[in-house]
Structure formats: structure tokens, C-alpha cells
Design an enzyme around this catalytic site. Structure first.
Site, mmCIF file in Angstrom:
data_model
loop_
_atom_site.group_PDB
_atom_site.id
_atom_site.type_symbol
_atom_site.label_atom_id
_atom_site.label_comp_id
_atom_site.label_asym_id
_atom_site.label_seq_id
_atom_site.Cartn_x
_atom_site.Cartn_y
_atom_site.Cartn_z
ATOM 1 N N ASP A 135 0.855 -1.188 0.000
ATOM 2 C CA ASP A 135 0.000 0.000 0.000
ATOM 3 C C ASP A 135 0.891 1.238 0.000
ATOM 4 O OD1 ASP A 135 -2.333 -1.460 0.018
ATOM 5 O OD2 ASP A 135 -2.593 -1.377 2.198
ATOM 6 N N ASP A 149 -7.275 -1.125 -4.743
ATOM 7 C CA ASP A 149 -8.379 -0.622 -3.926
ATOM 8 C C ASP A 149 -9.219 0.396 -4.695
ATOM 9 O OD1 ASP A 149 -7.453 -2.170 -1.811
ATOM 10 O OD2 ASP A 149 -6.189 -0.560 -1.025
#
Length: 245
Positions: A135, A149
Site C-alpha cells: 500500500d 483498492d
């Protein structure tokens, strides 16, 4: 009234094949953009420093996430992997009914994103299904996510819109489904000719009133239950009286 059979409203094999191709292309693009941006993030943000991207609202900061979004389930990485696999299977099952271009795009985004994050579980340290997802997009310090995402959220929004419009995976609307399954009583009534229905109703009412019976197409007048002779007997009696006179 006749209705169109449900089978005739389903997408043809050729259309379904084209939609599968669209789904596959979208999934490949979603997966590729996710993995490429993760590799760039690992190379550029490897020092762990936070860098502004859209001012201070969106910043770039590299982390390894063992859980799901918002770092939920960080201590149960295997559970997250199992959920990702279940979602992958569900997408494949639902795609078998595909008949809508919008649904093909939504499912393609979900499929590519799910495979992207699932790849991290197996190839990123510590690996073996427990790897940490890469991330690097920090949303005002609320949570840190990745490109996969973004595709998941986009697909979810598209699915909500399609649900509000009543468009199913097969491309049919809700009212179209109802039209293909009319009430059985209505079908039986509508399938009968109008003249036959009205004639049958009138005839049954007349026979019930006069007490007439039908045998082999011939109608016989029967005596009423109160003992009053019927019209044919009265007529015969008058004829006999006239002959004697």
C-alpha cells in the site's frame, strides 16, 4: 396475450463471448496497473519517507499491509487470503450469467484487483499466503491503499448504480424478468378465444336457468323440478286439443 419466453431474452452465445473478452481485458488492465504501480512504489518509496502527491491531502507513503483495508484483520492474514479466494470464485460463478457490458466492466475490475492483492499474499514477504499487500496511497492519514483498492471501489459504485437501475448480470431489468413469468391463471384465460369464453359463459348460464341438457350436440328440454311442464309439452298438448276439435 402472449409473452416472450425467458430463453429468447437471454444474451446470445456470441454476445456472451464478446462480454467475456471485455471482462478479461479489463481484468488484465486492472491487474497490470496494480502490479506496475506497486513495483514503482517499492523502488521510489523504499526509504519509507512520506511525499506529497495532491498537496497534503493525498500523500505517497510505502507500507506493507498484512490485513485488509484500514489494516483490518492484520493479525489474521490467512483469513484475508481465504476471503480473497472466495471473492475470486464468486466473481467467476456470477460471470457465467453475464449479459451486460456494464457488469462485464465491473466484474473485470473486481477480478483484476482481487488477483492483484492476492498475488501480494503469495509473492511478497513473508510469502506463503501470508505476504503483506503493498500500500502506498495515503488519503489524508485516514488510511493507506493501492491502485487495486481504487478499482474495487469503482466496481462497487458501478454495481450499486446497476442495482438501483434494476439491471441484472444477464442484462435484463427487473420488470423484464416479471414479464417473462406471467400468472398462470392469466395465461389460461388469455389463451382462450374471446368468442369461446363469452359463448361458454352465456351458454352455461342459459342451461342452468332453463334446465336444458345436451347429449351428442342435441339439446333436450327437461321438466322443471316444481312439476310445471316445460314449453315443448305444453305445445304438444295444444296441438292434440286442436286435432280433436
Amino acid at each position: 396475450m402472449s409473452s416472450t419466453p425467458a430463453d429468447e431474452r437471454r444474451p446470445t452465445p456470441d454476445r456472451r463471448r464478446r462480454l467475456f473478452i471485455v471482462l478479461g481485458v479489463v481484468a488484465v488492465l486492472a491487474f497490470a496497473t496494480d502490479q506496475v504501480t506497486k513495483m514503482v512504489a517499492l523502488d521510489v518509496l523504499g526509504d519509507g519517507e512520506s511525499r506529497p502527491f495532491v498537496g497534503d491531502f493525498i500523500r505517497l507513503k510505502l507500507i506493507g499491509n498484512p490485513g485488509a483495508a484500514l489494516s483490518l484483520g492484520a493479525g489474521n492474514t490467512w483469513v484475508m487470503t481465504g476471503i480473497a479466494l472466495a471473492v475470486l470464485v464468486a466473481i467467476i460463478v456470477v460471470a457465467r450469467q453475464l449479459g451486460s457490458l456494464a457488469w462485464a466492466i465491473a466484474l473485470g475490475l473486481l477480478l483484476g484487483a482481487a488477483i492483484g492483492n492476492l498475488t501480494d499474499r503469495f509473492v511478497r514477504p513473508p510469502g506463503g499466503g501470508q505476504g503483506h499487500v503493498v500500500d502506498f496511497i495515503d488519503y489524508n492519514r485516514w488510511f493507506i491503499g493501492n491502485v487495486a483498492d481504487i478499482w474495487i471501489v469503482s466496481a462497487a459504485c458501478l454495481v450499486v448504480i446497476l442495482a438501483l437501475l434494476g439491471i441484472g448480470v444477464d442484462g435484463r431489468r427487473d420488470h423484464g424478468r416479471a414479464a417473462t413469468a406471467p400468472d398462470a391463471t392469466t395465461d389460461q384465460t388469455s389463451a382462450q378465444p374471446t368468442g369461446e369464453r363469452s359463448g361458454k359463459t352465456t351458454g352455461e348460464t342459459t342451461r342452468e336457468t332453463t334446465g336444458e341438457t345436451t347429449t351428442n350436440g342435441e339439446t333436450h328440454m327437461t321438466q322443471q323440478t316444481d312439476g310445471t311442464p316445460d314449453a315443448s309439452e305444453t305445445h304438444d298438448a295444444r296441438r292434440q286439443g286442436g286435432d280433436h276439435a
